[in-house]
Each structure stands twice: as structure tokens, then as C-alpha cells.
Design a protein around this motif. Sequence first.
Motif, mmCIF file in Angstrom:
data_model
loop_
_atom_site.group_PDB
_atom_site.id
_atom_site.type_symbol
_atom_site.label_atom_id
_atom_site.label_comp_id
_atom_site.label_asym_id
_atom_site.label_seq_id
_atom_site.Cartn_x
_atom_site.Cartn_y
_atom_site.Cartn_z
ATOM 1 N N PRO A 1 -94.505 -23.091 25.267
ATOM 2 C CA PRO A 1 -95.762 -22.512 25.747
ATOM 3 C C PRO A 1 -95.857 -22.394 27.272
ATOM 4 O O PRO A 1 -96.596 -21.559 27.772
ATOM 5 C CB PRO A 1 -96.838 -23.458 25.221
ATOM 6 N N LEU A 2 -95.134 -23.225 28.007
ATOM 7 C CA LEU A 2 -95.199 -23.172 29.471
ATOM 8 C C LEU A 2 -94.110 -22.294 30.076
ATOM 9 O O LEU A 2 -94.321 -21.636 31.087
ATOM 10 C CB LEU A 2 -95.099 -24.583 30.051
ATOM 11 N N LEU A 3 -92.917 -22.285 29.467
ATOM 12 C CA LEU A 3 -91.780 -21.537 30.013
ATOM 13 C C LEU A 3 -91.565 -20.191 29.348
ATOM 14 O O LEU A 3 -90.876 -19.337 29.884
ATOM 15 C CB LEU A 3 -90.505 -22.374 29.891
ATOM 16 N N GLY A 4 -92.109 -20.010 28.165
ATOM 17 C CA GLY A 4 -91.958 -18.752 27.455
ATOM 18 C C GLY A 4 -90.741 -18.741 26.555
ATOM 19 O O GLY A 4 -90.194 -19.778 26.199
ATOM 20 N N ALA A 5 -90.332 -17.542 26.191
ATOM 21 C CA ALA A 5 -89.229 -17.347 25.256
ATOM 22 C C ALA A 5 -87.888 -17.359 25.978
ATOM 23 O O ALA A 5 -87.735 -16.769 27.043
ATOM 24 C CB ALA A 5 -89.399 -16.031 24.508
ATOM 25 N N SER A 6 -86.929 -18.049 25.382
ATOM 26 C CA SER A 6 -85.540 -17.991 25.834
ATOM 27 C C SER A 6 -84.675 -17.926 24.578
ATOM 28 O O SER A 6 -85.153 -18.179 23.473
ATOM 29 C CB SER A 6 -85.172 -19.190 26.701
ATOM 30 N N PHE A 7 -83.418 -17.588 24.762
ATOM 31 C CA PHE A 7 -82.551 -17.333 23.618
ATOM 32 C C PHE A 7 -81.212 -18.041 23.784
ATOM 33 O O PHE A 7 -80.702 -18.165 24.893
ATOM 34 C CB PHE A 7 -82.293 -15.826 23.478
ATOM 35 N N ASP A 8 -80.667 -18.470 22.658
ATOM 36 C CA ASP A 8 -79.315 -19.015 22.598
ATOM 37 C C ASP A 8 -78.538 -18.137 21.618
ATOM 38 O O ASP A 8 -79.086 -17.683 20.612
ATOM 39 C CB ASP A 8 -79.327 -20.462 22.112
ATOM 40 N N VAL A 9 -77.260 -17.919 21.911
ATOM 41 C CA VAL A 9 -76.432 -17.025 21.100
ATOM 42 C C VAL A 9 -75.211 -17.789 20.604
ATOM 43 O O VAL A 9 -74.554 -18.491 21.375
ATOM 44 C CB VAL A 9 -75.989 -15.795 21.930
ATOM 45 N N LEU A 10 -74.920 -17.625 19.319
ATOM 46 C CA LEU A 10 -73.715 -18.177 18.719
ATOM 47 C C LEU A 10 -72.960 -17.020 18.070
ATOM 48 O O LEU A 10 -73.438 -16.426 17.108
ATOM 49 C CB LEU A 10 -74.056 -19.248 17.675
ATOM 50 N N ILE A 11 -71.808 -16.697 18.641
ATOM 51 C CA ILE A 11 -70.988 -15.604 18.125
ATOM 52 C C ILE A 11 -70.252 -16.092 16.877
ATOM 53 O O ILE A 11 -69.774 -17.227 16.837
ATOM 54 C CB ILE A 11 -69.979 -15.114 19.200
ATOM 55 N N ALA A 12 -70.145 -15.232 15.872
ATOM 56 C CA ALA A 12 -69.485 -15.594 14.613
ATOM 57 C C ALA A 12 -68.074 -16.117 14.882
ATOM 58 O O ALA A 12 -67.310 -15.520 15.641
ATOM 59 C CB ALA A 12 -69.429 -14.390 13.681
ATOM 60 N N GLY A 13 -67.753 -17.251 14.274
ATOM 61 C CA GLY A 13 -66.436 -17.852 14.417
ATOM 62 C C GLY A 13 -66.276 -18.726 15.646
ATOM 63 O O GLY A 13 -65.255 -19.386 15.814
ATOM 64 N N SER A 14 -67.275 -18.754 16.522
ATOM 65 C CA SER A 14 -67.197 -19.556 17.746
ATOM 66 C C SER A 14 -67.778 -20.941 17.505
ATOM 67 O O SER A 14 -68.659 -21.123 16.684
ATOM 68 C CB SER A 14 -67.960 -18.868 18.869
ATOM 69 N N GLN A 15 -67.295 -21.903 18.251
ATOM 70 C CA GLN A 15 -67.807 -23.263 18.182
ATOM 71 C C GLN A 15 -68.770 -23.574 19.325
ATOM 72 O O GLN A 15 -69.405 -24.617 19.329
ATOM 73 C CB GLN A 15 -66.633 -24.258 18.231
#
Length: 174
Positions: free
Chosen positions: A94-108
Motif C-alpha cells: 500500500p505504501l510502495l505500490g505494485a512491483s513485479f518478480d519474473v521467473l522464466i520457465a526452466g530457470s532457478q
Amino acid sequence: MSLINLDRPLVGEPLLPRTTHRTRSRFGNFLTASGLSGGRDDEVNESVAAGFHLDREADLVVTTTSCDRPLFFAECEALAQFLQMDLVLLRFDPLLGASFDVLIAGSQSWLCDFLAWRRNGGDMWLVPARASGPFFCLNESGLEACEGAPYANGSERYAGIIRAIEAPSFEGRF
């Protein structure tokens, strides 16, 4: 005070924890703005209620949480591994807003802390918060890694970043 449960779900319980109403509203608007919903409101409503959106045509899973990093990584890794698809995790604070994390298929390894960026009428982009790293174009055909930035300079970068703190919209502003 919010209590974050770190226990694994019991048999028959959902893998994904419930999210807040504000987080779910951002999630639904993000799906619509990125074109992943195909303009179908019933599909967006189902995805918001379930807490994740599966798009086989785009070979992508999008999910959401109100938890801070690194919470929720293990559950998302299990989901991505089971489905063999790229995964985008929307985190809403609620204070910082939206952020995103990405996990590519097959990646660790996770690619963390991306921000939504968009021009009026253009595709949704996930750009690194720290201004260095890969850039991802997100549209109805999926997640595409790109070498260059979608903006020409710092003022365009700043003008196009969408945090969705006050309003849940992910529409472009410039």
C-alpha cells in the motif's frame, strides 16, 4: 496487525494464500491493461477470485500477493515448474505500490523488482526498478525479453512508470 503464516498448506488447502481486496483490484486491472484477459470480464473475475491467471496461448502464469520478498517464492516456483511456463508475480504494498518478480520457465533464479511501464495505448512493459537489467514486453502473446528500454530518456521512464498506489489502474499516462 497482519499475521503472515509461514506454514505450508495442509492437504486440500489452497497453495496460494488469500490476498487483500486492494491487491486483487490491481491484479484484475493489470490483467486487463496487459491484454492477457482478451477483454473477457468473466475470465478476469475468475482469475482475481483464484489469485492467479493461466494463459496457455501466451505460455504465461500471472499471480499476485501482498507479501514482501522473498515470501511466496517457493509456492510460485512449484506452480511454474508444474505448468512449465513463465511466471509473473505482482506484489502490492500500500505504501510502495505494485512491483513485479519474473521467473522464466526452466530457470532457478528470480528476476526481482520490476515496475510496470506503459504509454497510452501501448503494450505493458516490466522495467527494472534500478534502471539496469532486462526489459520485458507483456501482451496477449506472452512475455518477451528485450535488450533495450522502451523509453528514450529518464523523463519518459519516469512519466510511464505505474505504481497503482492511489488508483488501481494500469493505463498509460503519457
